[in-house]
Design a protein around this motif. Structure first.
Motif, PDB file in Angstrom:
ATOM      1  N   THR A  83       0.832  -1.211   0.000  1.00 30.27           N
ATOM      2  CA  THR A  83       0.000   0.000   0.000  1.00 30.27           C
ATOM      3  C   THR A  83       0.865   1.259   0.000  1.00 30.27           C
ATOM      4  O   THR A  83       0.585   2.225  -0.718  1.00 30.27           O
ATOM      5  N   GLU A  84       1.947   1.248   0.790  1.00 30.22           N
ATOM      6  CA  GLU A  84       2.831   2.418   0.874  1.00 30.22           C
ATOM      7  C   GLU A  84       3.564   2.657  -0.447  1.00 30.22           C
ATOM      8  O   GLU A  84       3.734   3.802  -0.883  1.00 30.22           O
ATOM      9  N   ILE A  85       4.009   1.569  -1.088  1.00 35.73           N
ATOM     10  CA  ILE A  85       4.703   1.704  -2.370  1.00 35.73           C
ATOM     11  C   ILE A  85       3.753   2.268  -3.420  1.00 35.73           C
ATOM     12  O   ILE A  85       4.109   3.171  -4.193  1.00 35.73           O
ATOM     13  N   GLU A  86       2.535   1.746  -3.436  1.00 36.29           N
ATOM     14  CA  GLU A  86       1.540   2.220  -4.400  1.00 36.29           C
ATOM     15  C   GLU A  86       1.197   3.689  -4.155  1.00 36.29           C
ATOM     16  O   GLU A  86       0.947   4.445  -5.099  1.00 36.29           O
ATOM     17  N   ARG A  87       1.211   4.083  -2.919  1.00 38.96           N
ATOM     18  CA  ARG A  87       0.939   5.489  -2.566  1.00 38.96           C
ATOM     19  C   ARG A  87       2.007   6.406  -3.170  1.00 38.96           C
ATOM     20  O   ARG A  87       1.683   7.451  -3.754  1.00 38.96           O
ATOM     21  N   VAL A  88       3.278   6.017  -3.053  1.00 42.36           N
ATOM     22  CA  VAL A  88       4.368   6.810  -3.633  1.00 42.36           C
ATOM     23  C   VAL A  88       4.196   6.919  -5.140  1.00 42.36           C
ATOM     24  O   VAL A  88       4.304   7.997  -5.736  1.00 42.36           O
ATOM     25  N   LYS A  89       3.888   5.787  -5.783  1.00 39.14           N
ATOM     26  CA  LYS A  89       3.748   5.775  -7.242  1.00 39.14           C
ATOM     27  C   LYS A  89       2.554   6.601  -7.719  1.00 39.14           C
ATOM     28  O   LYS A  89       2.614   7.244  -8.776  1.00 39.14           O
ATOM     29  N   LYS A  90       1.497   6.565  -6.953  1.00 38.84           N
ATOM     30  CA  LYS A  90       0.320   7.348  -7.327  1.00 38.84           C
ATOM     31  C   LYS A  90       0.678   8.829  -7.396  1.00 38.84           C
ATOM     32  O   LYS A  90       0.262   9.552  -8.321  1.00 38.84           O
ATOM     33  N   ASN A  91       1.481   9.278  -6.439  1.00 43.87           N
ATOM     34  CA  ASN A  91       1.891  10.679  -6.426  1.00 43.87           C
ATOM     35  C   ASN A  91       2.851  10.993  -7.576  1.00 43.87           C
ATOM     36  O   ASN A  91       2.787  12.070  -8.178  1.00 43.87           O
ATOM     37  N   PHE A  92       3.751  10.055  -7.864  1.00 44.29           N
ATOM     38  CA  PHE A  92       4.631  10.221  -9.026  1.00 44.29           C
ATOM     39  C   PHE A  92       3.797  10.368 -10.301  1.00 44.29           C
ATOM     40  O   PHE A  92       4.043  11.244 -11.129  1.00 44.29           O
ATOM     41  N   ARG A  93       2.813   9.476 -10.440  1.00 43.56           N
ATOM     42  CA  ARG A  93       1.991   9.472 -11.655  1.00 43.56           C
ATOM     43  C   ARG A  93       1.170  10.756 -11.771  1.00 43.56           C
ATOM     44  O   ARG A  93       0.958  11.268 -12.874  1.00 43.56           O
ATOM     45  N   THR A  94       0.737  11.292 -10.636  1.00 41.64           N
ATOM     46  CA  THR A  94      -0.014  12.552 -10.660  1.00 41.64           C
ATOM     47  C   THR A  94       0.830  13.658 -11.286  1.00 41.64           C
ATOM     48  O   THR A  94       0.358  14.427 -12.136  1.00 41.64           O
ATOM     49  N   ILE A  95       2.100  13.730 -10.886  1.00 36.94           N
ATOM     50  CA  ILE A  95       2.983  14.790 -11.378  1.00 36.94           C
ATOM     51  C   ILE A  95       3.334  14.573 -12.846  1.00 36.94           C
ATOM     52  O   ILE A  95       3.278  15.501 -13.666  1.00 36.94           O
ATOM     53  N   GLU A  96       3.679  13.333 -13.207  1.00 36.46           N
ATOM     54  CA  GLU A  96       4.177  13.091 -14.562  1.00 36.46           C
ATOM     55  C   GLU A  96       3.078  12.979 -15.618  1.00 36.46           C
ATOM     56  O   GLU A  96       3.361  13.042 -16.812  1.00 36.46           O
ATOM     57  N   THR A  97       1.831  12.793 -15.185  1.00 46.19           N
ATOM     58  CA  THR A  97       0.721  12.720 -16.161  1.00 46.19           C
ATOM     59  C   THR A  97      -0.196  13.939 -16.064  1.00 46.19           C
ATOM     60  O   THR A  97      -1.327  13.915 -16.532  1.00 46.19           O
ATOM     61  N   LEU A  98       0.299  15.008 -15.463  1.00 44.07           N
ATOM     62  CA  LEU A  98      -0.497  16.227 -15.296  1.00 44.07           C
ATOM     63  C   LEU A  98      -0.754  16.914 -16.638  1.00 44.07           C
ATOM     64  O   LEU A  98      -1.642  17.758 -16.750  1.00 44.07           O
ATOM     65  N   GLY A  99       0.045  16.524 -17.640  1.00 48.53           N
ATOM     66  CA  GLY A  99      -0.070  17.189 -18.941  1.00 48.53           C
ATOM     67  C   GLY A  99       0.841  18.387 -19.043  1.00 48.53           C
ATOM     68  O   GLY A  99       0.709  19.216 -19.951  1.00 48.53           O
ATOM     69  N   LYS A 100       1.772  18.511 -18.094  1.00 50.61           N
ATOM     70  CA  LYS A 100       2.731  19.617 -18.077  1.00 50.61           C
ATOM     71  C   LYS A 100       4.147  19.050 -18.151  1.00 50.61           C
ATOM     72  O   LYS A 100       4.426  17.980 -17.592  1.00 50.61           O
ATOM     73  N   PRO A 101       5.068  19.742 -18.809  1.00 50.31           N
ATOM     74  CA  PRO A 101       6.456  19.251 -18.871  1.00 50.31           C
ATOM     75  C   PRO A 101       7.126  19.285 -17.489  1.00 50.31           C
ATOM     76  O   PRO A 101       6.996  20.267 -16.752  1.00 50.31           O
ATOM     77  N   VAL A 102       7.821  18.195 -17.167  1.00 47.57           N
ATOM     78  CA  VAL A 102       8.508  18.075 -15.871  1.00 47.57           C
ATOM     79  C   VAL A 102      10.002  17.883 -16.133  1.00 47.57           C
ATOM     80  O   VAL A 102      10.396  17.014 -16.925  1.00 47.57           O
ATOM     81  N   VAL A 103      10.840  18.691 -15.466  1.00 53.47           N
ATOM     82  CA  VAL A 103      12.291  18.605 -15.647  1.00 53.47           C
ATOM     83  C   VAL A 103      12.951  18.315 -14.296  1.00 53.47           C
ATOM     84  O   VAL A 103      12.669  18.987 -13.301  1.00 53.47           O
ATOM     85  N   SER A 104      13.845  17.319 -14.272  1.00 53.39           N
ATOM     86  CA  SER A 104      14.616  16.991 -13.060  1.00 53.39           C
ATOM     87  C   SER A 104      15.992  17.634 -13.167  1.00 53.39           C
ATOM     88  O   SER A 104      16.703  17.424 -14.163  1.00 53.39           O
ATOM     89  N   LEU A 105      16.366  18.423 -12.160  1.00 55.08           N
ATOM     90  CA  LEU A 105      17.674  19.078 -12.117  1.00 55.08           C
ATOM     91  C   LEU A 105      18.577  18.283 -11.171  1.00 55.08           C
ATOM     92  O   LEU A 105      18.444  18.368  -9.949  1.00 55.08           O
ATOM     93  N   LEU A 106      19.494  17.519 -11.738  1.00 59.15           N
ATOM     94  CA  LEU A 106      20.303  16.578 -10.957  1.00 59.15           C
ATOM     95  C   LEU A 106      21.640  17.221 -10.599  1.00 59.15           C
ATOM     96  O   LEU A 106      22.606  17.167 -11.353  1.00 59.15           O
ATOM     97  N   ASN A 107      21.659  17.825  -9.412  1.00 53.22           N
ATOM     98  CA  ASN A 107      22.853  18.533  -8.955  1.00 53.22           C
ATOM     99  C   ASN A 107      23.888  17.610  -8.332  1.00 53.22           C
ATOM    100  O   ASN A 107      24.989  18.029  -7.994  1.00 53.22           O
ATOM    101  N   GLY A 108      23.536  16.323  -8.149  1.00 58.43           N
ATOM    102  CA  GLY A 108      24.458  15.378  -7.535  1.00 58.43           C
ATOM    103  C   GLY A 108      23.906  13.967  -7.650  1.00 58.43           C
ATOM    104  O   GLY A 108      22.980  13.695  -8.423  1.00 58.43           O
TER     105      GLY A 108
END
Length: 719
Positions: A83-108
């Protein structure tokens, strides 16, 4: 939100991960709660958002899961974890399927769960720093990347290409990530790098308003083909067998990862993610992951952070180190030092022998030059740091001198007295002995408080562990300096107190001699060797005895007998020791280097070794009673019992030294988490019951005294 800051300006939602009172960002419970709030916030602001930027306020991007919580899990917790793993993924999916471009800035660095956070971005920009690492090494902890890592990496790279990064846990640099198209843009390191990354991110967002992950697009095809395609299907027919060959069925994570990769490509993305969650929940609540997390994360970090280093003396790195003896061990240490920038004097009885020792480093480095892994200039720098000599005077000014001569007390005393005066002011002396007590060897020293044991393992260039042995008079400063020296040459130090055989040689001896004892009981040699392989040891006990030389084992027995008799004690040889002595003295089988021992070694090129046929006639008994379970348990329990005895006798003082030392020094199976974690993983009561049963059947080597039982409980880790 406590671990995440959120701001929305000019249509750009900036999400910054910043866990308070922590040097890194982790998927702690507070972060999981904050992700719920974050997902709700971006949904609320959807119409105002043009793009999303994921960033970090730490020096690294994201560290991954909170592993301490995993140590408290039980199999019955699997449902909750799912349940906890699915909860994390649900939030990931909300952000990445919002229909808006998402950029990760990897400083390290972004490893494990950190890389899965990075993969939420449709576009990834990284600082091109060679020290930065990306990847999903969860398999090395008995886990799988279950926060969408398996599913996304397989869809990004394809089934075949993703395997090294998932099944093997291979990590990669920002430049390598760019080559894999897992990172899309790089910026040069420097103070301006964060601002440059953001500028690039804003430009990409403006140019890609309808961005999405590749697999969300119509017409997406998996790179390399689906599992049903002929090329992939052909590979899948043999992949499980190849994994089983490598893991021997003792490590469930690689098999689970492969299953998720294959099954996930045959269903839609949401179902694939759910398959992944179920597999991770099962692994996280199992015994194997707990054992490997305990040792390869917590125990290894305890050593790296210096928990076994006494006192608070300043950090030390020797400028010049002398080595006495240019044989295989001395030559190996010379290479290890020189490759880390330490000037090395390699002394032997003649210039010719010393030159031969230096040629070992030339051979190793030339192989790397030929394969393009090392530049010729770098090779030359390493070789220039090694000064071979036959003169003791060349040792003058060494901060540390290590003797690596033959295991003979008189010889070691001679070279100690001869070379110790050459030490620089404040320098110290070490013996690379595998069995002889350090306190006895220190009597040859003028400053026994500055005399210590530094036990390397052969071959030095491949073996990571170094056992530091504190003598009765060795002071804290010397132990700390030895610890720093071992870390300076890129090795893993464990610290033990003085005793015959110390920790590693003592426990290793129980493994090989238990194997020899089994042979003496009439058990087939092939069954003994296979039991060693099946329980997870690198090779069987008889093969190891051959490699280390039966004559060496005999020499150690004779030295031990002489030492005990000098103390007025009686030496009682074990059945295994008696068999080895007979094999050398009566049957003239000294081991591999002497032409043969338990095995025959054909001279024909490419021919494989095989068990000496006469073992069957000499030892095997048709009426011998044995089971493969008993053989495997005898080999593992005998070592675990001896390790617990070392703790009770204060030879060992920490569980982390016991676990790391047993795995990296003597090859105790990594799936157990080490010799002490093997006990705790089995459950103390269950282990004691089985050990008592083995003691009744196979002798006192398995017996647990009250002192040993008390030590097992005293050192049990609590998470």
């Amino acid at each position: 939100m406590k671990t995440i800051s959120y701001s929305l300006a000019d249509g750009i939602a900036t999400i910054t991960f910043d866990e308070p009172d922590s040097p890194v960002n982790t998927m702690c419970l507070q972060w999981q709660d904050d992700m719920d709030a974050l997902a709700a916030q971006v949904l609320q602001d959807k119409d105002a958002i043009r793009g999303i930027v994921l960033a970090s306020a730490k020096s690294t991007f994201f560290a991954g899961a909170d592993l301490k919580g995993a140590m408290r899990l039980k199999p019955s917790d699997a449902g909750q974890i799912f349940t906890e793993i699915e909860r994390v993924k649900k939030n990931f999916r909300t952000i990445e399927t919002l229909g808006k471009p998402v950029v990760s800035l990897l400083n390290g660095t972004a490893l494990g769960g950190g890389w899965e956070v990075a993969l939420v971005g449709h576009h990834r920009i990284a600082i091109d720093d060679r020290k930065t690492q990306f990847g999903l090494p969860e398999v090395t902890l008995g886990l799988l990347p279950g926060a969408s890592g398996v599913t996304k990496m397989t869809r990004h790279l394809g089934l075949m290409a993703a395997q090294p990064y998932l099944v093997e846990g291979k990590t990669f640099s920002p430049a390598e990530a760019k080559g894999l198209n897992l990172v899309h843009e790089l910026v040069a390191p420097g103070d301006n790098a964060p601002a440059e990354m953001r500028t690039k991110a804003l430009a990409w967002i403006a140019a890609n308003p309808g961005a999405q992950h590749p697999w969300e697009a119509k017409g997406y095809k998996v790179p390399g083909g689906l599992p049903s395609s002929p090329a992939v299907a052909g590979m899948l027919a043999v992949a499980p067998a190849m994994i089983k060959k490598q893991t021997r069925g003792l490590y469930p994570a690689p098999e689970a990862i492969m299953a998720c990769m294959v099954e996930g490509l045959q269903v839609d993305i949401e179902t694939a993610l759910r398959i992944e969650s179920r597999a991770l929940a099962k692994l996280m609540t199992g015994i194997n992951a707990k054992a490997m997390i305990n040792t390869f994360f917590f125990n290894l970090n305890a050593i790296k952070s210096g928990q076994s280093r006494p006192g608070n003396t300043p950090r030390f790195k020797p400028a010049k180190v002398g080595l006495l003896g240019a044989g295989m061990m001395g030559a190996g240490i010379a290479y290890a030092q020189a490759s880390k920038g330490i000037a090395t004097v390699l002394k032997d009885v003649s210039q010719e022998k010393a030159d031969l020792g230096k040629s070992y480093s030339a051979k190793i480095t030339q192989g790397r030059v030929d394969k393009g892994r090392m530049k010729p200039e770098e090779q030359q720098k390493i070789l220039d740091r090694i000064q071979p000599t036959g003169k003791v005077e060349d040792l003058l000014g060494c901060d540390l001198i290590i003797e690596a001569v033959f295991e003979n007390r008189e010889l070691k005393a001679k070279v100690t007295k001869e070379s110790e005066p050459m030490l620089a002011a404040g320098g110290f002396f070490a013996s690379n002995t595998s069995t002889l007590p350090i306190s006895g060897l220190a009597t040859a020293s003028k400053e026994p408080e500055k005399f210590i044991g530094i036990h390397f393992f052969s071959p030095v260039d491949k073996m990571k562990l170094v056992e530091i042995i504190r003598g009765k008079q060795t002071n804290d400063e010397t132990v700390a300096r030895a610890f720093d020296y071992v870390q300076a040459i890129g090795k893993i130090p464990i610290v033990v107190n003085d005793s015959r055989g110390f920790f590693t040689s003592r426990v290793f001896g129980t493994f090989v001699m238990e194997g020899a004892a089994m042979l003496g009981e009439g058990i087939p040699a092939a069954a003994i060797e296979n039991a060693g392989i099946q329980c997870g040891m690198p090779v069987g006990p008889l093969a190891v005895l051959d490699e280390t030389a039966l004559t060496l084992s005999l020499h150690v027995m004779e030295q031990t007998k002489a030492d005990l008799e000098a103390e007025g004690k009686t030496y009682v040889a074990t059945p295994g020791e008696l068999l080895v002595a007979d094999l050398v003295r009566i049957h003239k089988r000294p081991g591999r280097a002497g032409g043969g021992g338990f095995y025959e070694y054909p001279s024909e090129k490419g021919a494989k070794k095989f068990l000496w046929p006469q073992l069957k006639d000499l030892f095997e008994k048709a009426d011998a009673q044995w089971t493969i379970t008993d053989l495997k348990d005898r080999l593992l329990y005998r070592q675990a019992v001896e390790t617990a005895r070392c703790l009770s006798e204060n030879v060992l003082t920490t569980v982390h030294d016991a676990n790391i030392g047993s795995i990296f020094g003597i090859g105790f199976p990594a799936w157990t988490g080490g010799a002490m974690q093997f006990i705790y993983g089995m459950g103390i009561e269950a282990f004691e019951a089985r050990a008592a049963e083995l003691a009744r059947q196979f002798g006192p080597g398995f017996a647990l005294t009250d002192d040993v039982k008390a030590a097992i409980r005293k050192y049990q880790p609590i998470y």
